[in-house]
Design a protein around this motif. Structure first.
Motif, mmCIF file in Angstrom:
data_model
loop_
_atom_site.group_PDB
_atom_site.id
_atom_site.type_symbol
_atom_site.label_atom_id
_atom_site.label_comp_id
_atom_site.label_asym_id
_atom_site.label_seq_id
_atom_site.Cartn_x
_atom_site.Cartn_y
_atom_site.Cartn_z
ATOM 1 N N GLU A 117 0.830 -1.242 -0.025
ATOM 2 C CA GLU A 117 0.084 -0.132 0.043
ATOM 3 C C GLU A 117 0.920 1.369 -0.195
ATOM 4 O OE1 GLU A 117 -3.350 0.057 -0.372
ATOM 5 O OE2 GLU A 117 -2.879 -1.901 -0.717
ATOM 6 N N ALA A 118 0.302 2.402 -0.517
ATOM 7 C CA ALA A 118 1.013 3.603 -0.557
ATOM 8 C C ALA A 118 1.363 4.271 1.077
ATOM 9 C CB ALA A 118 0.211 4.556 -1.309
ATOM 10 N N ILE A 119 2.434 4.658 0.974
ATOM 11 C CA ILE A 119 2.845 5.541 2.467
ATOM 12 C C ILE A 119 2.990 6.788 1.868
ATOM 13 C CG2 ILE A 119 4.273 5.458 4.344
ATOM 14 C CD1 ILE A 119 4.686 2.502 3.716
ATOM 15 N N ALA A 120 2.554 7.947 2.671
ATOM 16 C CA ALA A 120 2.748 9.235 2.166
ATOM 17 C C ALA A 120 4.008 9.639 2.654
ATOM 18 C CB ALA A 120 1.534 10.141 2.810
ATOM 19 N N MET A 121 5.040 9.978 1.914
ATOM 20 C CA MET A 121 6.340 10.390 2.567
ATOM 21 C C MET A 121 6.552 11.969 2.528
ATOM 22 S SD MET A 121 8.261 7.972 3.415
ATOM 23 C CE MET A 121 10.021 7.976 2.826
ATOM 24 N N SER A 122 6.140 12.500 1.431
ATOM 25 C CA SER A 122 6.441 14.099 1.266
ATOM 26 C C SER A 122 5.670 14.767 2.308
ATOM 27 C CB SER A 122 6.262 14.488 -0.219
ATOM 28 O OG SER A 122 6.189 16.119 -0.262
ATOM 29 N N PRO A 123 6.254 15.673 3.229
ATOM 30 C CA PRO A 123 5.138 16.177 4.131
ATOM 31 C C PRO A 123 4.215 17.253 3.640
ATOM 32 C CG PRO A 123 7.497 17.058 4.534
ATOM 33 C CD PRO A 123 7.467 16.078 3.398
ATOM 34 N N SER A 124 4.584 17.869 2.387
ATOM 35 C CA SER A 124 3.568 18.882 1.650
ATOM 36 C C SER A 124 3.298 18.021 0.463
ATOM 37 C CB SER A 124 4.203 19.934 1.400
ATOM 38 O OG SER A 124 5.565 19.595 0.758
ATOM 39 N N ALA A 125 3.180 16.815 0.530
ATOM 40 C CA ALA A 125 2.479 16.065 -0.618
ATOM 41 C C ALA A 125 3.037 16.538 -1.923
ATOM 42 C CB ALA A 125 0.899 16.163 -0.729
ATOM 43 N N ARG A 126 4.349 16.936 -2.205
ATOM 44 C CA ARG A 126 4.860 17.283 -3.448
ATOM 45 C C ARG A 126 5.444 15.913 -4.052
ATOM 46 N NH1 ARG A 126 3.678 21.672 -5.587
ATOM 47 N NH2 ARG A 126 5.531 21.403 -6.581
ATOM 48 N N PRO A 127 5.824 16.102 -5.172
ATOM 49 C CA PRO A 127 6.493 14.804 -6.073
ATOM 50 C C PRO A 127 7.846 14.615 -5.558
ATOM 51 C CG PRO A 127 5.595 16.559 -7.491
ATOM 52 C CD PRO A 127 5.672 17.138 -6.314
ATOM 53 N N ASP A 159 10.348 17.646 -4.384
ATOM 54 C CA ASP A 159 10.974 18.910 -5.407
ATOM 55 C C ASP A 159 11.252 20.065 -4.363
ATOM 56 O OD1 ASP A 159 8.699 19.604 -4.822
ATOM 57 O OD2 ASP A 159 7.886 19.988 -7.024
ATOM 58 N N GLN A 160 10.860 19.945 -3.301
ATOM 59 C CA GLN A 160 11.223 21.238 -2.337
ATOM 60 C C GLN A 160 12.200 21.097 -1.581
ATOM 61 O OE1 GLN A 160 7.228 22.159 -1.048
ATOM 62 N NE2 GLN A 160 6.907 23.951 -2.516
ATOM 63 N N GLY A 161 12.852 19.938 -1.650
ATOM 64 C CA GLY A 161 13.931 19.447 -0.745
ATOM 65 C C GLY A 161 13.859 18.993 0.561
ATOM 66 N N ALA A 162 12.518 18.781 0.766
ATOM 67 C CA ALA A 162 12.081 17.921 2.079
ATOM 68 C C ALA A 162 12.310 16.621 2.020
ATOM 69 C CB ALA A 162 10.725 18.345 2.396
ATOM 70 N N GLY A 163 13.232 16.200 2.833
ATOM 71 C CA GLY A 163 13.578 14.628 2.855
ATOM 72 C C GLY A 163 12.725 13.789 3.967
ATOM 73 N N THR A 164 12.650 12.676 3.792
ATOM 74 C CA THR A 164 11.933 12.003 4.756
ATOM 75 C C THR A 164 12.388 10.700 4.841
ATOM 76 O OG1 THR A 164 9.867 12.812 3.903
ATOM 77 C CG2 THR A 164 9.384 11.041 5.557
ATOM 78 N N LEU A 165 12.687 9.739 6.044
ATOM 79 C CA LEU A 165 13.219 8.736 6.041
ATOM 80 C C LEU A 165 12.230 7.789 6.884
ATOM 81 C CD1 LEU A 165 15.838 6.861 6.458
ATOM 82 C CD2 LEU A 165 16.117 7.721 8.677
ATOM 83 N N LEU A 166 12.275 6.689 6.234
ATOM 84 C CA LEU A 166 11.207 5.543 6.555
ATOM 85 C C LEU A 166 12.046 4.230 6.987
ATOM 86 C CD1 LEU A 166 7.896 4.783 5.439
ATOM 87 C CD2 LEU A 166 9.451 3.012 5.552
ATOM 88 N N GLN A 207 8.567 3.642 11.086
ATOM 89 C CA GLN A 207 8.968 4.701 11.828
ATOM 90 C C GLN A 207 9.280 5.719 10.607
ATOM 91 O OE1 GLN A 207 12.602 4.502 13.539
ATOM 92 N NE2 GLN A 207 11.856 5.275 15.709
ATOM 93 N N LYS A 208 8.608 6.898 10.545
ATOM 94 C CA LYS A 208 8.792 7.768 9.520
ATOM 95 C C LYS A 208 9.414 8.900 10.146
ATOM 96 C CE LYS A 208 5.680 9.609 7.143
ATOM 97 N NZ LYS A 208 4.352 9.894 6.382
ATOM 98 N N THR A 209 10.432 9.687 9.649
ATOM 99 C CA THR A 209 10.993 10.957 10.266
ATOM 100 C C THR A 209 11.285 11.654 9.032
ATOM 101 O OG1 THR A 209 12.132 9.264 11.971
ATOM 102 C CG2 THR A 209 12.972 11.410 11.895
ATOM 103 N N ASP A 210 10.849 13.058 9.423
ATOM 104 C CA ASP A 210 10.908 14.038 8.303
ATOM 105 C C ASP A 210 12.506 14.749 8.931
ATOM 106 O OD1 ASP A 210 8.775 13.805 7.084
ATOM 107 O OD2 ASP A 210 7.945 15.184 8.290
ATOM 108 N N LEU A 211 13.072 14.576 7.725
ATOM 109 C CA LEU A 211 14.558 15.274 7.823
ATOM 110 C C LEU A 211 14.456 16.833 7.708
ATOM 111 C CD1 LEU A 211 16.324 12.746 5.260
ATOM 112 C CD2 LEU A 211 16.134 12.737 7.872
#
Lengths: 268, 865
Positions: free
Chosen positions: B193-203, B227-234, B252-256
């Motif tokens: 299933e899909a997991i939302a990664m980008s905090p602002s739902a950007r590509p 594409d806005q430089g927001a990284g996420t670690l899962l 465990q999902k962490t925004d960088l």
């Protein structure tokens, strides 16, 4: 003329002007129980050349080696009697053998220079004595080589290996080595037996030159040589000293029949 | 006339001639066979070791065209046996084909619900993939080639034959394998299933995915950036409940911390532990996050891994994740390590360090595939060249050329799971498959003999470590520590053996009568017949603990024994000569033993005091460097040297005068004066050594870390003792023969010159016999080099490179014995062990040859005498 076998030495040696240097008194020697010398008594005159002659195995080399205690290395050696150098008995346990040998130079049958330079060979007796003074060593090299009539032949190559010399030269080098420390006595054990006639002649001339300066005892098989170079001659047979006397007498008019037989080549 | 002459000669009997002929033939054959056996052995060793230095070759090659891709390629997949290959496109479409021939195989596709995929990632294990979507979501996918072995009887009918081995029913490939069995291979897909990664739902623009199993728990790590430089670690860990069979997944999902706007991230990288995350721009600028502690994540380092105006085209991990491979648009390929560095300006003290540069490719590097089990990897350039390389050795193993070159550089390459095949494919569907034969990719002259910078090592080093605990472990096969160990063991054992053996040889050949010599020599030779395994066993189990317990006493014995012997010899000299003569022989020998025992007891008794005075009460702590200074040890080492120096100076400058003066004295007074002189020299030695030691300490010299250091029970000192015991008889007996071979007339000449026996031995006999003695030492050395059991048992087998006498070592010979059970036939380790044998062979060969050459020279020289 006397028959031999009564155990008495017939003694008619020429007396030297300076008296005798070595006195051998009733000297007997055993190698592991086997007797090699029987009650030898004789005197070696200072400054004279004394020749020891006799057939092979008669004990003349043994007697010579007994004089500087070179026989000590042989296991089971036993001696009786005395050999006096001056008035010291060289077989006294308190005698320093090393010092004794330093007082006597020795030349062997086969030329035996050490595998080192000519100069190092000559100064070896001084080196073992702890002499380090360069000028003394240099002087000794020259003096000893001149006395041994070798200086002119080797003066330009003193640092060359002594094994590069010819047999005769090597033997003269050994003589130079033997006289380098200015010994009282020079012991020569058939010094020419491994040399050709020309080299032998040179060595004989050399012995003649050294006469008077050193007391020389020479063991030889060559009776002409003994007649040519020696003042006194001792004839040994089966470990006993048969006759000891002036060389000319021994060779022309020996007092013992055995000596006569030997010098005339009847056996030997 | 001629007739009578020949008949006058007696004919040699026929039997004699025949016997002579037979002996001649047998001996010739035997000799030739021996030479052939030795040469054959060498040839065999060489032939076993040669493959280590060969690169690889292409065993088979095929190329074909499969269906054109409808969208950019997201990943390639091939099974372990290179039966079915598959291509996954960003649309989710999966195209599968029979790998050797290119014949299409039907396969399901991923249903991505027509969402736009903007990024994709594939783990080093190519089965695991992830898609990143324009809405900031991520889906994990698995493309798994399933295999099953079945009996040939069960082979369904009506199959279409693909080649001599394989046939297919359309979706499954049946391969005939040895044992009259059939291996079934087909592809299975899984999509999560899909997991939302980008905090602002950007590509999502870049992402990296790792799949691993920590204790059988499937663990996923994924780093993605939008594409806005927001990284996420899962990080997702699945746990299987053994009772219920339910799988529970912890996510465990962490925004960088976001990167500044306007960055153009192209590459992402994350490791299995999710402890560090990299994002890289096309320009080669790399942002590294330290995510070890998820509550305190920060941008640890910003660095540039390519030169200016060189684009970063390839950025990926090798298996084991210690090496980051960087490929540039200039064709360059290099490896970076993340290393802890003193003085690093980064936030966490670590930094990316370029440690290896590879042979550059002629044009821009565009694709990369890591091997799954080793540090092998492949890089492809834009001009069609595909090079297989090895990370550790930096060697290029195989260079191949693609059949077609796609101008849009949509090239993808994949090393097969066993690194024995290379698949290349681009969007047009043109594919190449190379079967690779690279038996020993990890070995090269450099990795076997040179200094290599291994992953997680702070600097290049010579390392031997053939096996490890994890799959990602890389064997480190440098022979340098082993060669060093052999030389170290040899050095220390010869240090112990040479003086004893040579002095014993001089003693028996020059000082004792032939009778005694005839008894001593065979006894010492019997020592050589003690099996070395017994020596090693005794050294390891008896000697080592004793030496460890009484280390101070053992060290002291090195001083106490010679000193007590010298004192005894001096006192002997003072005996009146008649008495000395009387107790020559057995009584003297008894006294000698008493002196040695007394010396040993003195060492034992004074040991603790010595330890207290010199080593601050605890030798082992001192050796570790925990306490005390270096001065006492310097003092101890300086003593013998200074004693020799002072003695030489005194005898050089005062010797002649002194002995002249001595001669004027009464013997007893002279002896007393001589004793006073000795005591004076001893006092001067102690004072000078003390000053020297203090000076060295002030200058900062500490002996620890050099020849002494940390004390280990199985150490080189014990090896030295035990091996010395093995080597002494050899050196002794050969050296004794050489000394004895010096013609007697030289000895007589020297003695007649008034030299003492010792002077004769040192100045005449030893120099004359020096080559024989040298060859004795060399042959002893050859024995020490080849010695196995003693070093196996007593040396601790630690492949270290330090000269510390109190530390262990691993010798070449011991290495063969120790590693043999670990080495499967024809594997790299197996061949490296043969190479070890070859090196050993070469070393002993050189040593023995040198000994023989010297001996021949000696014989020539001694023939002149």
């Amino acid at each position: 003329m006397r028959e031999s076998g009564n155990g008495e030495t017939v003694y008619h040696a020429k007396q030297g002007p300076e008296g005798s240097l070595l006195t051998i008194e009733d000297f007997s020697l055993w190698y592991s129980g086997k007797q090699a010398l029987f009650d030898v008594s004789m005197q070696v005159e200072k400054g004279f050349v004394t020749a020891l002659i006799g057939p092979s195995g008669c004990g003349k080399s043994t007697l010579l080696r007994a004089i500087n205690r070179m026989n000590d290395l042989i296991a089971g050696l036993r001696t009786r009697g005395r050999i006096l150098l001056g008035d010291t008995d060289i077989y006294n346990p308190s005698v320093d053998v090393i010092a004794l040998r330093k007082a006597m130079g020795m030349v062997f049958q086969k030329p035996n220079p050490f595998p080192m330079s000519i100069a190092a060979n000559v100064i070896y007796p001084l080196r073992v004595d702890g002499v380090r003074d360069k000028s003394i060593l240099r002087e000794t090299v020259e003096r000893a080589l001149r006395q041994a009539a070798l200086w002119d032949e080797v003066k330009d190559r003193l640092q060359d290996n002594a094994l590069g010399l010819s047999g005769g030269q090597q033997q003269r080098l050994c003589i130079a080595r033997a006289i380098a420390a200015d010994p009282d006595v020079l012991l020569m054990d058939e010094p020419c037996s491994a040399l050709d006639p020309v080299a032998t002649g040179k060595i004989e001339d050399l012995i003649d030159d050294l006469r008077g300066r050193y007391t020389i005892i020479i063991v030889t098989h060559n009776m002409q040589q003994a007649a040519r170079v020696s003042d006194n001659t001792a004839f040994m047979y089966l470990g006993a000293l048969i006759e000891c006397g002036e060389t000319s007498t021994i060779f022309t008019n020996p007092k013992v029949k055995k000596t006569m037989e030997y010098v005339t080549g009847r056996f030997g | 006339m001629a007739q009578t002459q020949t008949s006058g000669l007696k004919q040699t009997r026929r039997a004699v001639l025949v016997a002579d002929k037979i002996a001649d033939t047998v001996i010739t054959i035997g000799g030739v066979l021996v030479i052939a056996a030795v040469l054959g052995m060498m040839v065999f060793l060489v032939s076993e070791a040669i493959p280590l230095f060969k690169g690889g070759r292409v065993a088979a090659y095929s190329h074909y065209t499969v269906k054109k891709a409808d969208s950019p390629v997201a990943g390639l997949s091939v099974d372990e046996f290179k039966t079915i290959a598959a291509r996954v496109n960003r649309s989710g479409q999966v195209t599968a084909w029979h790998a050797p021939t290119g014949a299409p195989i039907k396969s399901p596709s991923f249903d991505l619900e027509h969402k736009q995929v903007t990024a994709s990632a594939q783990a080093i294990d190519s089965r695991y993939m992830a898609f990143g979507f324009a809405d900031g979501a991520v889906r994990f996918a698995t493309i798994e080639p399933k295999t099953e072995v079945m009996n040939r009887r069960d082979l369904p009918s009506g199959l279409k034959t693909l080649d001599e081995r394989d046939s297919t029913d359309g979706t499954t490939v049946y391969s005939l394998i040895p044992g009259n069995q059939i291996r079934k291979t087909w592809i299975e897909l899984q999509l999560e299933e899909a997991i939302a990664m980008s905090p602002s739902a950007r590509p999502i623009v870049a992402m990296d995915y790792r799949f691993s199993r920590f204790g059988e728990r499937p663990t996923k790590a994924l780093a993605a950036i939008d594409d806005q430089g927001a990284g996420t670690l899962l990080r997702a860990e699945s746990k299987l409940n053994l009772f219920t069979g339910q799988v529970k997944t912890d996510v465990q999902k962490t925004d960088l911390p976001p990167l500044k706007n306007g960055v153009n991230i192209q590459h992402a990288l994350v490791n299995e532990l999710a402890s560090s995350v990299y994002f890289a721009e096309k320009s080669g600028k790399v942002y590294r996050f330290n995510t070890r502690d998820v509550s305190d994540i920060r941008l640890a380092e910003t660095t540039k891994v390519t030169p200016d105006s060189v684009d970063l085209n390839v950025f990926g991990y090798l298996a084991g994740e210690g090496s980051v491979v960087v490929g540039g648009s200039d064709g360059s390929v290099s490896i970076f390590f993340l290393l802890r560095r003193d003085g690093a300006t980064t936030a966490d003290g670590s930094m990316l360090v370029k440690t290896r540069a590879f042979e550059p490719q002629p044009s821009a590097v565009v694709a990369f595939s890591p091997g799954q089990q080793s540090k092998m990897f492949a890089t492809a350039d834009v001009a069609g060249g595909v090079w297989v390389r090895y990370g550790t050795s930096t060697n290029t193993l195989v260079k191949v050329k693609r059949s077609t070159v796609d101008s849009k550089s949509s090239e993808r390459i994949l090393l097969s799971p066993r690194s024995d095949g290379l698949l290349s494919m681009n969007a047009t569907g043109a594919a190449d498959l190379w079967e690779l034969d690279i038996p020993h990719p990890e070995s090269s002259l450099r990795t076997l003999f040179g200094r290599v910078w291994y992953e997680d090592y702070p600097e290049p080093s010579y390392t031997w470590q053939s096996t490890g605990a994890t799959d990602a472990f890389e064997p480190k096969l440098s022979l340098a520590p082993l060669i060093f160990g052999t030389l170290k063991a040899t050095f220390y054992s010869l240090l112990f053996a040479i003086p004893i053996a040579l002095l014993a040889a001089i003693y028996t050949s020059e000082f004792v009568s032939p009778d005694v010599r005839g008894k001593i020599k065979p006894v010492i030779e019997v020592m050589a017949s003690v099996p070395s395994v017994v020596l090693g066993f005794v050294a390891a189990l008896v000697l080592a603990p004793v030496v460890e317990n009484w280390i101070a006493a053992v060290l002291l014995a090195f001083v106490a024994l010679p000193c007590s012997l010298i004192v005894a010899a001096y006192l002997w000299q003072l005996l009146p000569p008649p008495l000395a003569l009387r107790i020559q022989g057995l009584p003297k020998l008894t006294i000698f033993f008493v002196v040695v025992l007394t010396g040993a007891y003195a060492a034992y008794w004074l040991g603790p005091t010595f330890e207290r005075l010199f080593f601050d009460g605890n030798f082992k702590a001192w050796a570790n460097g925990d306490r005390g200074g270096g001065a006492p040890f310097h003092f101890m080492m300086a003593l013998p040297v200074v004693a020799i120096g002072v003695g030489a100076v005194v005898s050089r400058f005062f010797g002649a005068r002194f002995s002249a003066y001595m001669k004027t004295l009464h013997p007893l007074n002279a002896a007393a004066l001589d004793l006073a002189r000795w005591l004076g020299i001893a006092a001067a030695t102690i004072v000078i050594s003390f000053v020297l030691a203090a000076g060295l300490q002030c200058l900062g010299f500490d002996p620890r870390g050099g020849f002494v250091g940390t004390y280990v029970q199985r150490n080189t000192l014990n090896v030295g003792f035990a091996m010395g015991f093995a080597v002494i008889p050899i050196i002794y007996t050969l050296a004794e023969d050489a000394l004895n071979a010096v013609p007697e007339h030289l000895r007589a000449a020297s003695l007649a010159c008034g030299a003492t026996v010792w002077q004769t031995a040192i100045w005449i006999i030893l120099p004359t016999a020096v080559s024989g003695v040298f060859s004795a030492v060399m042959i002893g050395m050859g024995r020490a080099v080849g010695e196995t059991m003693i070093v196996v048992m007593a040396a601790g087998n630690t492949p270290l490179m330090d000269m510390n006498i109190f530390n262990g070592l691993r010798a070449l010979s011991a290495n063969i014995a120790v590693e043999l059970p670990e080495a499967p036939k024809d594997g790299t380790l197996y061949r490296v062990l043969f190479l070890t044998g070859l090196v050993l062979f070469a070393m002993t060969f050189v040593i023995n040859t040198v000994a023989e050459i010297v001996r021949l020279r000696f014989r020539k020289r001694s023939m002149q005498l």
